[in-house]
Scaffold this motif. Structure first.
Motif, PDB file in Angstrom:
ATOM      1  N   LEU A 819       0.972  -1.020   0.069  1.00 34.23           N
ATOM      2  CA  LEU A 819      -0.183   0.018  -0.120  1.00 34.23           C
ATOM      3  C   LEU A 819       0.859   1.813  -0.607  1.00 34.23           C
ATOM      4  O   LEU A 819       0.578   2.554  -0.393  1.00 34.23           O
ATOM      5  CB  LEU A 819      -0.739   0.261   1.581  1.00 34.23           C
ATOM      6  N   GLN A 820       1.558   1.798   0.627  1.00 32.03           N
ATOM      7  CA  GLN A 820       2.926   2.278   1.201  1.00 32.03           C
ATOM      8  C   GLN A 820       3.313   2.881  -0.665  1.00 32.03           C
ATOM      9  O   GLN A 820       3.613   3.943  -0.916  1.00 32.03           O
ATOM     10  CB  GLN A 820       3.895   2.399   2.162  1.00 32.03           C
ATOM     11  N   ARG A 821       3.633   1.555  -0.672  1.00 32.09           N
ATOM     12  CA  ARG A 821       4.832   1.780  -2.324  1.00 32.09           C
ATOM     13  C   ARG A 821       3.640   2.235  -3.541  1.00 32.09           C
ATOM     14  O   ARG A 821       4.291   2.654  -4.240  1.00 32.09           O
ATOM     15  CB  ARG A 821       4.671   0.461  -2.892  1.00 32.09           C
ATOM     16  N   HIS A 822       3.020   1.476  -3.039  1.00 34.58           N
ATOM     17  CA  HIS A 822       1.472   2.082  -4.893  1.00 34.58           C
ATOM     18  C   HIS A 822       0.551   3.028  -4.683  1.00 34.58           C
ATOM     19  O   HIS A 822      -0.360   2.368  -4.798  1.00 34.58           O
ATOM     20  CB  HIS A 822       1.329   0.534  -5.221  1.00 34.58           C
ATOM     21  N   ARG A 823       0.825   3.329  -3.050  1.00 35.32           N
ATOM     22  CA  ARG A 823      -0.129   4.719  -3.108  1.00 35.32           C
ATOM     23  C   ARG A 823      -0.611   5.789  -4.620  1.00 35.32           C
ATOM     24  O   ARG A 823      -1.409   5.920  -4.583  1.00 35.32           O
ATOM     25  CB  ARG A 823      -0.335   5.104  -2.057  1.00 35.32           C
ATOM     26  N   ALA A 824      -0.035   5.510  -5.093  1.00 37.36           N
ATOM     27  CA  ALA A 824       0.096   7.196  -5.707  1.00 37.36           C
ATOM     28  C   ALA A 824      -1.014   6.039  -7.109  1.00 37.36           C
ATOM     29  O   ALA A 824      -1.875   6.793  -7.020  1.00 37.36           O
ATOM     30  CB  ALA A 824       1.148   7.828  -6.702  1.00 37.36           C
ATOM     31  N   GLU A 825      -0.416   4.935  -7.583  1.00 33.82           N
ATOM     32  CA  GLU A 825      -0.739   4.492  -8.736  1.00 33.82           C
ATOM     33  C   GLU A 825      -2.315   4.329  -8.209  1.00 33.82           C
ATOM     34  O   GLU A 825      -3.388   3.822  -8.441  1.00 33.82           O
ATOM     35  CB  GLU A 825       0.108   2.693  -8.949  1.00 33.82           C
ATOM     36  N   LEU A 826      -2.329   3.713  -6.614  1.00 38.24           N
ATOM     37  CA  LEU A 826      -3.695   3.316  -6.299  1.00 38.24           C
ATOM     38  C   LEU A 826      -4.686   4.372  -6.268  1.00 38.24           C
ATOM     39  O   LEU A 826      -5.983   4.472  -7.003  1.00 38.24           O
ATOM     40  CB  LEU A 826      -3.901   2.787  -5.104  1.00 38.24           C
ATOM     41  N   ASP A 827      -4.266   5.569  -5.762  1.00 40.69           N
ATOM     42  CA  ASP A 827      -5.332   6.443  -5.948  1.00 40.69           C
ATOM     43  C   ASP A 827      -5.837   7.199  -7.347  1.00 40.69           C
ATOM     44  O   ASP A 827      -6.586   7.456  -7.014  1.00 40.69           O
ATOM     45  CB  ASP A 827      -4.369   8.096  -4.664  1.00 40.69           C
ATOM     46  N   PHE A 828      -4.611   6.897  -8.173  1.00 41.27           N
ATOM     47  CA  PHE A 828      -4.783   7.478  -9.704  1.00 41.27           C
ATOM     48  C   PHE A 828      -5.838   6.487 -10.113  1.00 41.27           C
ATOM     49  O   PHE A 828      -7.410   6.823 -11.127  1.00 41.27           O
ATOM     50  CB  PHE A 828      -3.738   7.530 -10.108  1.00 41.27           C
ATOM     51  N   LEU A 829      -5.570   5.117 -10.202  1.00 45.98           N
ATOM     52  CA  LEU A 829      -6.100   4.293 -10.913  1.00 45.98           C
ATOM     53  C   LEU A 829      -8.130   4.029 -10.424  1.00 45.98           C
ATOM     54  O   LEU A 829      -8.267   3.797 -10.632  1.00 45.98           O
ATOM     55  CB  LEU A 829      -5.696   2.744 -11.294  1.00 45.98           C
ATOM     56  N   ALA A 830      -7.551   3.668  -8.842  1.00 42.64           N
ATOM     57  CA  ALA A 830      -9.163   3.568  -8.117  1.00 42.64           C
ATOM     58  C   ALA A 830      -9.768   4.841  -7.412  1.00 42.64           C
ATOM     59  O   ALA A 830     -10.814   4.542  -7.372  1.00 42.64           O
ATOM     60  CB  ALA A 830      -8.788   2.715  -7.462  1.00 42.64           C
ATOM     61  N   ARG A 831      -8.855   5.585  -7.795  1.00 40.05           N
ATOM     62  CA  ARG A 831      -9.921   6.651  -7.129  1.00 40.05           C
ATOM     63  C   ARG A 831     -10.156   6.893  -5.675  1.00 40.05           C
ATOM     64  O   ARG A 831     -11.228   6.869  -5.725  1.00 40.05           O
ATOM     65  CB  ARG A 831     -10.942   7.238  -8.043  1.00 40.05           C
ATOM     66  N   LEU A 832      -9.443   6.870  -5.365  1.00 40.14           N
ATOM     67  CA  LEU A 832      -9.455   6.880  -3.731  1.00 40.14           C
ATOM     68  C   LEU A 832      -9.191   8.030  -2.938  1.00 40.14           C
ATOM     69  O   LEU A 832      -8.316   9.076  -3.734  1.00 40.14           O
ATOM     70  CB  LEU A 832      -8.164   6.069  -3.143  1.00 40.14           C
ATOM     71  N   GLU A 833     -10.340   8.934  -2.360  1.00 36.81           N
ATOM     72  CA  GLU A 833     -10.315   9.848  -1.285  1.00 36.81           C
ATOM     73  C   GLU A 833      -9.165   9.419  -0.225  1.00 36.81           C
ATOM     74  O   GLU A 833      -8.496  10.314  -0.050  1.00 36.81           O
ATOM     75  CB  GLU A 833     -12.052   9.985  -1.175  1.00 36.81           C
ATOM     76  N   SER A 834      -9.168   8.276   0.554  1.00 40.57           N
ATOM     77  CA  SER A 834      -8.620   8.015   1.851  1.00 40.57           C
ATOM     78  C   SER A 834      -8.577   6.416   1.543  1.00 40.57           C
ATOM     79  O   SER A 834      -9.034   5.875   1.284  1.00 40.57           O
ATOM     80  CB  SER A 834      -8.986   8.845   2.937  1.00 40.57           C
TER      81      SER A 834
END
Length: 933
Positions: A819-834
């Protein structure tokens, strides 16, 4: 690059460039790799079978060229004796004349003129399909070199006693007035009759009732046959009947060929007009009596009352005369297989005539020399049996053995004017002389000019010259450098329908005249059928012109094309109706690459290739996907630092992952092509391109390229984008040559790759050291996380762009690290608020759930949806599902339906029931969760 992919603007340009620059010629270095094109008819136009077969060969040729092999794809056309003669004869008929009025020499000259003006159609169509044959070496089976090879083989075989002239039964076309091969005869079931005729015994009052489907041939009967075990007739064997209407006495013989259950159990035997009767007659010493002329009219061997009648007029007269004499026992309806010539549609007549044959059956000749079985047939069987030739798939080996082990001598003469004229001359005393030409005949036989010689009027079967194709095209009988380099050839690509007619004969002739097999492997592909599984034929109106799929065609033009020039014009209205139903908008333009990719995807190991336009539509979309992906890459890399300078390079997990996946794809594609599984090669390319490179890697590159990433990381991403795309273009090039060339020209410089064309660059080779299981595991975790969120959005009807709060429950240390390593990709591709990680024992609110192994990915539902509106939507969907379920349950409760409907139909309903219940359970669960909000 243009914004829109337009194949019409790129394909002609690149083909002309490749051909002009000599890229189709052998490189002169590397291991020899050679494919001989099965020569299409010079009269022909490209049909779907040609296009499919040419695509498979071109994939192999382009692949081996890129592998560094010295590659030759030898093109050429066949003179197609019957087909070509018919085309020109029809033209003459339209002009109010015929070949007989012209004379032989003028008629043959007319055919050469026609070939010069109209014979290049199929070559131009092959160019449209991207076939990379060496046009500089194009041959024609009637060109001087190949004609010399034909004469050389005929003379040598005749000198060895392996070609002879004899009287045998052949398939005879009364319209063309020539023998035709089995391949030119199509048998289909038709409604006919069994006539039961009374034959009085010659020495008493008894009669035998014979059963026949062809009463007209009774004029040539030489025996009546019964089964030796048939007690009804055993006492009559050896006696004679008096043949009605003719008066000839013929014997009653016993033969196991007779089926006691067919008709009356008594068969009339007409050796001159039935292949089976001929064999029976041979066993019992019956001399054949030919009762037909070459036009299938009754000849002078029959009573005067029937002479000159057409065979069907004779049938009516004979049946009427039997009835008038009280000798017609009865007529019964009967379905039978009727053989018709595929060129004229006329019923083929078994006909006794003098023809030239290749001996394929004798172990030893009468003078002690080896016969055809020992010299030609057995070596061809042994070559496959001992592994010198391999069939792919292997099951065709059995077909090959069955045909050869039950072989008959090969009738090689045809009563045509167009073709290789038989190199035999006759004197006035019945002498026959064989040589390369008349001067050679006189020299070999010591004949001076006082002996008048006349050349045989017949020509050779087209398959005779085709049998020499693998070595005659390379310059034989001269020992040329090409022959030394490329013979034996590498693989023959062909359909199963000509394993005997062409494949076996090439093997025979190659072994006989070169002492080696003509090819190492035979790749047998299926036959292209329409979307309903029916054979494509003009008479059915289901033929597709591959160029129409490439360029597109409007409905009216398509209807006109399918209904013009029919052998059965009465079929035109039905064909028009079927065409308008199947193609209401005509056929859209798809481009060559989409069609080629479709063919590759259909190249399974089965007998049939079921062609569906829907698949071409899908692969046209695939071309668009690749084009748009390339545009994205170029927009983000042209004018940018792609790592070719001194700056550092850093590859992130996504880069390591796509490089690793590329290695696996490269290995899969190479193995598939080497194993002749073009369908698997196409699937591997499709899945990597669409599912991995486009749908995932391009998306994963965006946070790096659009954010404030470290410059080394950005360089690594740009370098990976262009290098992976460049390798992918080389990987896909054998299947999709045009689009890959167009894109490669723009991408290659960015990837640091030189060269004039992608087609001469090395085919990608997988490097095991670049596979990265750790990166693959990381990205798989990320994909499952993102797909879980996307599934929840879909089920909850949440807008794709709405940022979502996510709770993680049961998160292991590795999950937290990822989660820490890929937080930027997850936020971008999954559209995460938090993202909130719940600790052990911490309870989650009511939420939608996705699982990534043990990790629970939760999206709290409170505040995300309109509870009342969502419940109303789900309730409406539930009622629809419940209604469908009730209907399906009712069907399956109906015993009449279950017992009478086909098993697959019943199973479909059961599957539908199970799916409906499952969907209903999901809806109920979703409604319960929302109710709890």
């Amino acid at each position: 690059m243009d914004k829109t992919y337009n194949p019409a603007s790129i394909e002609p340009h690149w083909y002309a460039t490749w051909e002009r620059n000599g890229h189709f010629r052998p490189a002169g270095v590397g291991n020899p790799y050679c494919i001989m094109i099965p020569p299409p008819n010079v009269t022909g136009t490209l049909h779907m079978g040609h296009a499919f077969q040419d695509t498979l060969m071109d994939i192999l040729v382009r692949y081996h060229r890129m592998r560094g092999d010295n590659t030759l794809w030898q093109p050429g056309t066949d003179h197609a004796g019957i087909a070509t003669q018919m085309v020109v004869e029809r033209q003459l008929n339209a002009e109010g004349t015929d070949r007989h009025a012209l004379g032989r020499a003028a008629f043959v000259e007319k055919i050469w003129e026609w070939k010069a003006h109209s014979g290049g159609t199929i070559q131009n169509q092959m160019r449209r399909l991207g076939t990379s044959v060496d046009w500089s070496r194009e041959r024609f089976t009637m060109d001087e070199g190949l004609s010399a090879a034909v004469r050389e083989v005929f003379v040598r075989l005749h000198d060895e006693g392996l070609i002879y002239r004899g009287q045998r039964l052949v398939n005879w076309d009364p319209v063309l007035q020539t023998a035709v091969s089995d391949l030119e005869v199509e048998s289909s079931e038709e409604q006919g009759s069994i006539w039961k005729l009374r034959y009085p015994l010659a020495d008493g009052d008894e009669v035998l009732v014979v059963a026949t489907t062809r009463p007209e041939t009774m004029l040539g009967d030489t025996a009546v046959a019964v089964n030796p075990e048939d007690e009804r007739y055993r006492h009559l064997v050896g006696r004679h009947v008096k043949l009605p209407l003719v008066g000839r006495e013929i014997p009653i013989v016993a033969d196991e060929y007779v089926d006691p259950a067919f008709g009356t159990g008594c068969l009339k035997i007409t050796p001159a007009h039935d292949f089976n009767d001929y064999e029976v007659g041979q066993r019992h010493g019956c001399t054949p009596i030919n009762i037909f002329t070459e036009e299938a009219r009754v000849n002078d061997n029959a009573p005067a009352a029937y002479q000159g009648l057409d065979r069907y007029e004779a049938r009516e007269r004979i049946v009427a005369d039997f009835e008038a004499a009280g000798l017609l026992e009865g007529i019964e309806p009967h379905k039978l297989m009727v053989p018709r010539c595929d060129r004229t549609g006329v019923v083929v007549e078994p006909y006794l005539t003098h023809q030239w044959f290749v001996d394929l059956t004798r172990e030893v000749q009468e003078d002690g020399r080896p016969g055809g079985w020992a010299e030609i047939t057995r070596p061809a069987i042994q070559a496959v049996r001992q592994g010198d030739i391999r069939f792919v798939p292997d099951n065709w080996t059995k077909t090959y053995y069955n045909w050869l082990e039950d072989i008959q001598d090969w009738c090689i003469s045809r009563q045509l004017w167009w073709g290789h004229r038989i190199p035999a001359w006759y004197d006035g005393q019945g002498g026959v002389y064989v040589g390369h030409d008349e001067a050679d005949v006189r020299r070999r036989n010591g004949l001076d000019e006082t002996t008048a010689l006349t050349q045989d009027e017949d020509v050779l079967d087209t398959w005779f010259s085709s049998a020499l194709w693998p070595f005659s095209t390379l310059g034989w009988p001269e020992e040329t450098p090409e022959l030394a380099t490329f013979y034996p050839t590498s693989v023959l690509v062909t359909g199963f329908d000509i394993i005997f007619f062409w494949v076996a004969r090439m093997i025979m002739m190659g072994l006989k005249f070169r002492g080696d097999v003509p090819f190492r492997e035979v790749y047998i592909h299926g036959l292209v059928r329409d979307s309903e599984g029916a054979k494509m034929s003009k008479s059915k109106g289901n033929v597709l012109d591959p160029i129409d799929i490439v360029d597109g065609i409007d409905l009216e033009s398509l209807v006109a094309k399918r209904t013009t020039g029919l052998m059965q014009p009465q079929r035109a209205p039905a064909i028009e109706k079927q065409t308008r139903r199947a193609f209401p908008e005509g056929i859209a333009a798809h481009g060559t690459d989409a069609l080629r990719f479709t063919f590759a995807s259909l190249a399974t190991t089965g007998r049939d290739v079921v062609f569906d336009m829907g698949r071409v539509d899908g692969y046209r979309n695939f071309c668009n996907k690749l084009w748009n992906a390339a545009r994205y890459v170029l927009m983000n890399t042209e004018g940018e630092d792609c790592g070719s300078g001194d700056g550092g390079i850093e590859l992130g997990t996504a880069e390591r992952w796509i490089i690793s996946r590329l290695q696996r794809t490269e290995r899969a594609v190479a193995e598939a092509i080497e194993g002749y599984r073009m369908d698997q090669a196409a699937q591997a390319i499709y899945e990597f391109t669409w599912d991995e490179y486009c749908d995932w890697y391009l998306e994963l590159s965006k946070p790096t390229l659009q954010g404030d990433a470290d410059p080394a990381r950005a360089r690594g991403t740009r370098q990976t984008l262009v290098r992976v795309l460049e390798a992918l273009l080389r990987l896909a090039h054998p299947i999709m040559p045009f689009i890959t060339e167009e894109i490669w020209q723009r991408v290659a410089p960015l990837a640091g790759v030189d060269g004039d064309t992608v087609m001469t660059r090395p085919f990608p080779v997988a490097e095991a050291g670049r596979e990265d299981p750790a990166a693959e595991a990381e990205i798989e975790w990320m994909q499952r996380f993102i797909l879980g969120i996307r599934r929840i959005r879909g089920e909850m009807d949440i807008a794709p762009g709405k940022p979502l709060p996510v709770l993680l429950q049961n998160a292991a240390d590795l999950d937290r690290q990822r989660l820490q390593r890929h937080r930027a990709e997850l936020d971008f591709l999954a559209r995460l608020e938090s993202v909130t990680v719940l600790e052990a024992g911490e309870e989650a609110p009511e939420s939608a759930l996705a699982l990534v192994d043990e990790l629970e990915v939760r999206v709290p539902m409170a505040g995300l949806i309109d509870k009342a509106a969502e419940l109303a939507r789900l309730d409406k969907e539930r009622r629809r599902l419940a209604d469908d379920l009730a209907r399906t349950e009712g069907k399956l409760a109906n015993e009449a339906f279950v017992s009478r409907a086909p098993a697959d139909v019943v199973q479909r309903e059961r599957d539908k029931l199970a799916e409906g219940r499952s969907a209903l359970e999901r809806i109920d669960g979703q409604m319960a969760r929302i109710e709890r909000l």
